[in-house]
Design a protein around this motif. Sequence first.
Motif, PDB file in Angstrom:
ATOM      1  N   LYS A   1       3.266  19.895  39.465  1.00 44.12           N
ATOM      2  CA  LYS A   1       2.749  18.220  39.004  1.00 44.12           C
ATOM      3  C   LYS A   1       4.066  17.542  39.347  1.00 44.12           C
TER       4      LYS A   1
ATOM      5  N   LEU B   1      -4.808  24.187  30.116  1.00 44.16           N
ATOM      6  CA  LEU B   1      -4.393  24.586  31.583  1.00 44.16           C
ATOM      7  C   LEU B   1      -5.020  23.829  32.707  1.00 44.16           C
TER       8      LEU B   1
ATOM      9  N   GLU C   1       1.777  27.672  32.338  1.00 51.20           N
ATOM     10  CA  GLU C   1       2.113  26.253  32.016  1.00 51.20           C
ATOM     11  C   GLU C   1       3.297  25.634  32.520  1.00 51.20           C
TER      12      GLU C   1
ATOM     13  N   ARG D   1       2.663  30.523  28.474  1.00 48.70           N
ATOM     14  CA  ARG D   1       3.947  29.366  28.876  1.00 48.70           C
ATOM     15  C   ARG D   1       4.404  29.648  30.536  1.00 48.70           C
TER      16      ARG D   1
ATOM     17  N   HIS E   1       3.180  11.079  34.928  1.00 49.17           N
ATOM     18  CA  HIS E   1       2.321  10.881  33.983  1.00 49.17           C
ATOM     19  C   HIS E   1       2.084  12.124  33.161  1.00 49.17           C
TER      20      HIS E   1
ATOM     21  N   PHE F   1      -0.026  18.203  28.616  1.00 46.34           N
ATOM     22  CA  PHE F   1       1.065  17.367  28.716  1.00 46.34           C
ATOM     23  C   PHE F   1       0.706  16.377  29.836  1.00 46.34           C
TER      24      PHE F   1
ATOM     25  N   LYS G   1       7.170  26.464  22.966  1.00 48.13           N
ATOM     26  CA  LYS G   1       5.905  26.723  22.257  1.00 48.13           C
ATOM     27  C   LYS G   1       5.551  28.180  21.584  1.00 48.13           C
TER      28      LYS G   1
ATOM     29  N   ASN H   1       2.903  13.353  29.313  1.00 50.47           N
ATOM     30  CA  ASN H   1       3.097  12.835  27.998  1.00 50.47           C
ATOM     31  C   ASN H   1       3.397  14.024  27.056  1.00 50.47           C
ATOM     32  N   LEU H   2       4.610  14.082  26.731  1.00 48.98           N
ATOM     33  CA  LEU H   2       5.194  15.054  25.908  1.00 48.98           C
ATOM     34  C   LEU H   2       4.997  14.845  24.454  1.00 48.98           C
ATOM     35  N   ASN H   3       4.759  13.642  24.018  1.00 50.72           N
ATOM     36  CA  ASN H   3       4.607  12.838  22.784  1.00 50.72           C
ATOM     37  C   ASN H   3       5.157  13.845  21.660  1.00 50.72           C
ATOM     38  N   SER H   4       4.328  14.225  20.729  1.00 48.63           N
ATOM     39  CA  SER H   4       4.740  14.934  19.464  1.00 48.63           C
ATOM     40  C   SER H   4       5.321  16.325  19.894  1.00 48.63           C
ATOM     41  N   GLU H   5       5.218  16.922  20.986  1.00 46.89           N
ATOM     42  CA  GLU H   5       5.620  18.091  21.316  1.00 46.89           C
ATOM     43  C   GLU H   5       6.789  17.848  22.227  1.00 46.89           C
TER      44      GLU H   5
ATOM     45  N   ASP I   1      -0.989  13.287  31.156  1.00 46.55           N
ATOM     46  CA  ASP I   1      -1.361  12.173  30.559  1.00 46.55           C
ATOM     47  C   ASP I   1      -2.619  11.421  31.133  1.00 46.55           C
TER      48      ASP I   1
ATOM     49  N   ILE J   1       2.782  25.213  36.441  1.00 49.51           N
ATOM     50  CA  ILE J   1       1.938  23.916  36.292  1.00 49.51           C
ATOM     51  C   ILE J   1       2.669  22.651  36.584  1.00 49.51           C
ATOM     52  N   MET J   2       3.552  22.594  35.488  1.00 51.64           N
ATOM     53  CA  MET J   2       4.346  21.390  35.322  1.00 51.64           C
ATOM     54  C   MET J   2       5.088  21.028  36.516  1.00 51.64           C
TER      55      MET J   2
END
Lengths: 170, 134
Positions: free
Chosen positions: A50, B52, A43, A40, A76, B106, A164, A78-82, B108, A46-47
């Motif tokens: 980005k 990742l 992650e 996590r 870009h 995440f 998560k 996409n968190l969608n279902s999560e 896209d 990275i987010m």
Amino acid sequence: MNKNGADKVLAVYWFAILAIIAGSVVAMVLNFYRFPYDVREIEAGIMTEKIADCISEAGKLNKNFNENFDIAEICHINLNSEEDEYYIETNFYDFEIWEKLFQEKHALENPILTFSTGNSNIKTDCEIQKEKEYGLPSRCDRKGFYVNGGEKKYFVEVLSVVRKTSENVK
Amino acid sequence: MNKKFKSGEILVENVVFIILNLIFLSILILFIVSETGNAALLEQKYAKEIALIIDSAKPGMTIKINMKDAFEEAESIGYSGNMVSVDGNNVKVKLREKGGYSYHLFNDVDVNVFPDISANPVKDYIIKINKYNE
């Protein structure tokens, strides 16, 4: 006790020691591998990177930037279902005010603009973990950078939070 | 004669002792190997690693990932199906008929994941990032 008897007693002790060593090794291996890999923190990092890359294009503010800037769409993501598992917040501060606050070692406050997406409830996990890191709550990554917006210069602070828990913590 | 018999007894005892120790150590090593290299653990490891990698990648990138141990594990179990797939925003790694591990992405992007068949035996997977999804 004769020599033969002493050997047998020693052999019993030897196997007792081996059993203790084996038990310890088994316990350590099982204890280590029963937990899932916790990615996590990486992650969230990275987010943040980005989003920073998306807001600042070689030091200049993204050309699509406006007051209704949709981070997820423009960057870009996409968190969608999560969607409940993530939270992203971007705060824009006036660079000159930020510089002054930074020199006087004051905490950042009153951003000019704030954009966020995801589950805002998990943001509190970051506050809890400021002093000490706990295993269960979400992992956070906070970074700040300077960006040139033409007429205005900004200090941008990006906060990414990843929960998560079920996939990363047992 | 009596002396000879005693020497033989000591030798047998030592041999039995050494054999028992070796059996014991072998079981211990087998246990550690089976725990550290099992399919479920490898599925989780690669699903998270690939997720990742894709999250941090940009369109136009092609990434090669060495999955030798996963190929070996799948072969030892007798699984020959597709090991890595990207379905929507989930990466799935499957090394067994009944099993598999998914992890959410995440980023896209439109991704293609396929084994690198140019090498023999196949040990790499190629991740190709095409473009951002509209």
